[in-house]
Every structure is written in structure tokens, then in C-alpha cells.
Design a protein around this motif. Structure first.
Motif: not given
Length: 117
Positions: A19, A21-25, A27, A30, A45-46, A49, A52
Motif C-alpha cells: 500500500i 509503495e503503490m498508493f502512498l509513495w 503522499k 510514504g 512513483r512508477t 508501484a 509494491g
């Protein structure tokens, strides 16, 4: 019972990492968890993800192994060994704390399985 609990906790840890790594990196959660600057996080970010997703696969493997009961022991062993090795590699190449976050719990769970607790 201890082994099952440790494996379940490790699976939950890897779901949490997924979570992050994929959605909060990029934020606040993260950025804080990984000690990142926003600009770097946005540029990577990619990549994060993708990492993640792999952590999610590790968690899924452990959970499938647990769901299979005694028949899933090989599954659990395989994924714990993968996690331990990934932690060693991560500690050597990225951040030493990965050793304590991933490898140590995996080795504890493996030990609990092998001694039957």
C-alpha cells in the motif's frame, strides 16, 4: 501457533508495504516511511508501484500457504525464503533497516516452523 501468527503478521506487513509503495509513495505517509523528498518520490512513483506489486505477491503467497493448512507448508517456506533473500539484498543495496524489517521476521518465522512452535 506461533509460526502461523508470525507468517500472518509478515503477510500483513507486506500488504502494508504494498500500500505504501503503490498508493502512498508520494503522499506524506510514504514520504515519511521511506525518508523521501517529494520531487524524487514523484519521479520514481512508477518504480515504487512495481515494487509494491511484488510485495503484494509475497503477501498473497504467504496467505495462500496459510489457507492451505499443512498442505501449504512448502508455499509458506518458499515465500519466507524469498522475503529473507529480498531483505538481505535490500539491506545491501538500499537501506540496512530492511534487514530488520524483512529478513529478521522471515528468519524468525522459518525458525518457528522448523522447530514446530
Amino acid at each position: 501457533m506461533i509460526a502461523i501468527t508470525l507468517v500472518a503478521l509478515i503477510a500483513l506487513l507486506h500488504i502494508y508495504i504494498m500500500i505504501l509503495e503503490m498508493f502512498l509513495w508520494d503522499k506524506p505517509a510514504g514520504l515519511r516511511a521511506f525518508g523521501l523528498e517529494l520531487d524524487f518520490a514523484q519521479k520514481t512513483r512508477t518504480l515504487a508501484a512495481n515494487q509494491g506489486l511484488y510485495n503484494g505477491f509475497l503477501a498473497a503467497g504467504l496467505l495462500v500457504g496459510l489457507a492451505l493448512g499443512a498442505a501449504g507448508k512448502s508455499f509458506v517456506l518458499f515465500f519466507l525464503i524469498c522475503i529473507a533473500i529480498a531483505g538481505i539484498y535490500g539491506a545491501a543495496t538500499a537501506n540496512r533497516k530492511i534487514l530488520f524489517i524483512q529478513t529478521v521476521p522471515a528468519i524468525l518465522a522459518l525458525t518457528a516452523i522448523f522447530i514446530g512452535i
